[in-house]
Design an enzyme around this catalytic site. Structure first.
Site, PDB file in Angstrom:
ATOM      1  N   HIS A   1      40.305  10.426  49.073  1.00  0.00           N
ATOM      2  CA  HIS A   1      41.556  10.646  48.364  1.00  0.00           C
ATOM      3  C   HIS A   1      42.645  11.254  49.246  1.00  0.00           C
ATOM      4  CE1 HIS A   1      39.228   9.480  44.870  1.00  0.00           C
ATOM      5  NE2 HIS A   1      40.401   9.040  44.478  1.00  0.00           N
TER       6      HIS A   1
ATOM      7  N   CYS B   1      44.243  -1.975  41.239  1.00  0.00           N
ATOM      8  CA  CYS B   1      44.963  -0.740  41.581  1.00  0.00           C
ATOM      9  C   CYS B   1      44.279   0.041  42.702  1.00  0.00           C
ATOM     10  CB  CYS B   1      45.140   0.145  40.357  1.00  0.00           C
ATOM     11  SG  CYS B   1      43.587   0.776  39.725  1.00  0.00           S
TER      12      CYS B   1
HETATM   13  C1  PEP Z   1      39.649   3.036  42.740  1.00  0.00           C
HETATM   14  O1  PEP Z   1      38.516   3.497  42.700  1.00  0.00           O
HETATM   15  O2  PEP Z   1      39.935   1.962  43.288  1.00  0.00           O
HETATM   16  C2  PEP Z   1      40.770   3.776  42.125  1.00  0.00           C
HETATM   17  C3  PEP Z   1      41.958   3.257  42.043  1.00  0.00           C
HETATM   18  O3  PEP Z   1      40.514   5.047  41.713  1.00  0.00           O
HETATM   19  P1  PEP Z   1      40.376   6.303  42.688  1.00  0.00           P
HETATM   20  O4  PEP Z   1      40.717   5.881  44.075  1.00  0.00           O
HETATM   21  O5  PEP Z   1      41.293   7.354  42.180  1.00  0.00           O
HETATM   22  O6  PEP Z   1      38.943   6.672  42.536  1.00  0.00           O
END
Ligand code: PEP
Ligand code: MG
Length: 754
Positions: A362, A674
């Site tokens: 993240h 996404c």
């Molecule tokens: C994903 O897992 O692709 C997503 C968009 O969620 P995150 O990156 O916040 O886990």
């Protein structure tokens, strides 16, 4: 054997340099296995040689001077095969080569075990005996285990020895490290190292300006620790035995001891600040006390560490001076979190270097969203000494240059200029529609959620928000935000984009997004209590959040709600019941709410397989390719060691994504992507050809993706996808896409992102 191994590893962990590590290794091998000689040879790849680096039993004079061609002799054989060699009579072996300077004439039995780190042979551990007998299986097992346990430490110290600029006569010479690309871009700036109060060993050296004031700070911390210990002893007076009482007194004596206090003061006077001076003093003492075979001495070493840590924590927590971040800060740390990144003023942050984490962590996603380069997985570099050095962070290639020479700096400055020129050109495309050359439109949405107020700055870009990550809002606080606080923040973002849609995701904490005030300790957090699992176990938190979203949407009508991390349909049914309940209550309270569209994220393989059943129950699907890729390929998205296996272009990942899009189509439900895959021009073109309804990405990726989409006809993209699906290997897919991008004139995009 395990106990001996554990102790050796423990001792190696407190070593202050490579020489000490190797010294521990040979001494312990000799002692534990009762051999006549134990030695370590390390590979010098520059000269293609093996160098005798340490020995207990061979000719000590030959250390560093005995150099063997890398593919010759028994040791060379171990390196070239990367296998263990165990023979009874070395001199009779045809691979044996005599090196008189080494002094091994008396020895017959030979055991050589390669030291392998990240698939590279770093050297060989060697045990030798006079007796002509192969080594027993348990000896071999011990050496193999030892070698695998120590490989990381040897790699680390070798690198550190090569790069230690504090004692380096070549201080100022450039150092280059290969790590893992995190967020694209290049930054030249000044390293600022951050570390936590539990990270004593990571304290950077910092020059002290006012020596006397620093000594005062240190003495105050020592006295404060002593006062704490005294208070503790008083509190426990009825509970403690006399012996335990004495322990507290001993701790106080130790804290005030000459060795600890004077040793640290001496180092402060030499110019280092208190925290690093204390670190060096404690480590020196620990090394002195650590003797594997003396329980008492080992306990004394533990006591020193314990007291040192207490004083360090005091110094760390009393260090309330506001941080003066350099003008172009490259934030460096073991594990940089969202809050630490947010702490640096936006005008000063230029890049990020993190020892832990990988491309899809993240922090990397955050850096990408902020448009700053990030280099991850810098785990083999001792970061402390980089502090205040000039650094280049190359987020494309995952490289770091410390004290770069003018020629490298010039090259990177040129690249930065080119990049900003390209960015300007891309900005010129802002008003143009996102459509293919033959007019097929594509919806590009923004991933948001870092700071709510950023929303208004970026409101011009994108066709709306496809993913608003609410967890960062929670992470930047000291307790759960109230419904009212949340409502205000959600209303801000909804207003900033209205009438364009804004998809707000319910809290997805856990794994690498922990909440400081909601600690969860798990052995395997990626497979643990995260996402919707937390929401279902805490319906109060979930319902509060959904109500805040609903109330914020009154009069705006652009809210969409999305739920993360489903692994079965029961979870969706339960979440929907809670959601209906929240909607009902909000309406009961008198709010006039248009029913928002509700979507499910597909990011777990089981949900991917049942995607059509999910689609049946919701208004839209959104594919979280970051998690889907990690779970599908069994590759931790935060683990730099396996980062090269994490690849969105893996044919299995592409097939999985296609199957979800097809499932959505069969139910006539829109499907958005996404995850980071949507923001990579190379995959965005494929996703478009698969028939995705929208792509949601970091704001900074929109121009590049738009450019790529506007460079292809839809037909060309489909033809490329067909070809891609005929490939079985990731590298084949990649080269097909490179060629296709080149053929439509997107070389710049490939060069920058490759
Ligand atoms: C994903 O897992 O692709 C997503 C968009 O969620 P995150 O990156 O916040 O886990
Ligand atoms: Mg996810």
């Amino acid at each position: 054997m395990l106990e001996v191994l554990r102790r050796i590893v423990q001792e190696v962990n407190t070593a202050r340099d490579l020489d000490q590590v190797l010294d521990i290794v040979v001494t312990k091998i000799k002692l534990s296995m009762a051999v006549d000689a134990a030695s370590v040879f390390l590979v010098d790849s520059e000269h293609n040689q093996l160098v005798l680096k340490k020995t207990d039993g061979l000719n000590r004079e030959a250390v560093n001077s005995a150099r063997i061609p890398i593919d010759q002799g028994l040791v060379g054989y171990v390196v070239s095969t990367a296998e263990t060699l165990n023979i009874a009579n070395a001199k009779k072996d045809q691979r044996y080569l005599r090196y008189p300077s080494v002094g091994e004439e008396d020895y017959n039995a030979f055991l050589g075990v390669p030291v392998i780190y990240q698939r590279k042979v770093l050297g060989v551990l060697v045990a030798q005996r006079v007796e002509k007998r192969r080594f027993r299986e348990e000896n071999v097992a011990f050496m193999i285990a030892l070698s695998s346990q120590l490989a990381g430490a040897i790699a680390h110290w070798r690198l550190r020895t090569e790069t230690d600029i504090s004692n380096d006569p070549d201080r100022g010479k450039e150092k280059c490290f290969s790590c893992v690309p995190g967020a694209p871009g290049v930054a030249i700036g000044t390293a600022y190292v951050i570390y936590s109060s539990s990270d004593f060993d990571a304290v950077p050296d910092r020059q002290v300006k006012n020596v006397e004031a620093e000594i005062k700070i240190f003495k105050k911390a020592v006295e404060s620790v002593c006062a704490d210990l005294k208070a503790m002893r008083e509190r426990l007076v009825d509970v403690l035995s006399d012996e335990d009482h004495a322990l507290f007194d001993a701790y106080i004596l130790l804290a005030r001891s000459d060795t600890l206090v004077n040793g640290t003061i001496r180092r402060i006077r030499a110019g280092n600040w208190a925290q690093a001076a204390l670190r060096d003093t404690v480590q020196e003492q620990i090394m002195r006390f650590t003797d594997l075979h003396d329980e008492y001495m080992r306990e004394r070493a533990d006591d020193i560490r314990e007291i040192g840590l207490r004083i360090f924590r005091k110094l760390h927590s009393d260090d309330s001076a506001p941080i003066k971040y350099p003008k172009r800060t490259i934030l460096v740390g073991e594990e940089i979190g969202a809050t630490q990144l947010a702490d640096v003023p936006a005008k000063r942050i230029a890049g990020v270097i993190s020892a832990k984490g990988s491309n899809s962590s993240h922090v990397a996603i955050l850096a990408r969203a902020m448009g700053i380069p990030a280099v991850m997985g810098a785990s083999n570099i001792s970061l402390g000494w980089m502090d205040q050095c000039e650094v280049i962070a190359d987020g494309y290639q995952g490289r770091i240059y410390v004290q770069p020479p003018p020629v490298i700096k010039m090259e990177y400055s040129r690249m930065i200029k080119e990049e900003s020129k390209l960015k300007k050109e891309l900005r010129g495309m802002r008003q143009l529609p996102t459509e293919t050359r033959d007019g097929v439109p594509m919806t590009l949405l923004i991933n948001s959620g870092i700071l709510a107020d950023e929303a208004s700055q970026k409101a011009d870009d994108g066709d709306g928000v496809g993913l608003y990550r609410t967890e960062f809002l929670f992470m930047l606080r000291e307790s759960f935000p109230s419904e009212q606080d949340q409502r205000t923040l959600y209303a801000n973002i909804l207003k900033a984009y209205a009438p364009r849609p804004v998809t707000i995701r319910t809290l997805d904490v856990g794994s690498d997004k922990p909440l400081p005030y909601f600690p969860v300790a798990e052995d395997n957090p990626a497979l643990g209590w995260r996402g919707i699992r937390v929401a279902l176990d805490h319906p109060d938190l979930f319902v509060t959040q959904v109500k805040a979203m609903l109330k914020a949407s009154e009069g705006l009508e652009n809210l969409q709600i999305m739920f993360p991390m489903f692994s079965n349909l029961d979870e969706l049914d339960e979440v929907q019941a809670l959601y209906e309940h929240a909607l009902y209550e909000v309406r009961q309270e008198g709010f006039d709410i248009v029913t928002p569209k509700v979507g499910a994220m597909i990011e777990v393989p089981s949900a991917m397989i049942q995607a059509e059943s999910f689609a049946k129950r919701v208004d839209f699907l959104s594919i979280g390719t970051n998690d889907l890729t990690q779970y599908l390929l069994a590759v931790d998205r935060n683990n730099a060691r396996v980062a090269r296996l994490y690849d969105n272009l893996n044919p299995a990942v592409l097939s999985a994504v296609k199957s979800i899009i097809d499932a959505g189509k069969r139910q006539a439900k829109p499907v958005c992507v996404c995850g980071e895959m949507a923001g990579d021009p190379m995959t965005a073109v494929l996703l478009m050809a698969m028939g995705v309804s929208s792509l949601s990405m970091s704001c900074s990726n929109i121009p590049k993706v738009k450019w790529a989409i506007r460079s292809f006809t839809f037909k060309q993209a489909q033809a490329l996808l067909e070809q891609v699906f005929r490939q079985e290997h990731t590298h084949q897919v990649r080269s097909l896409i490179y060629n296709a991008f080149e053929s439509v004139g997107l070389h710049n995009l490939i060069r920058i992102d490759a």
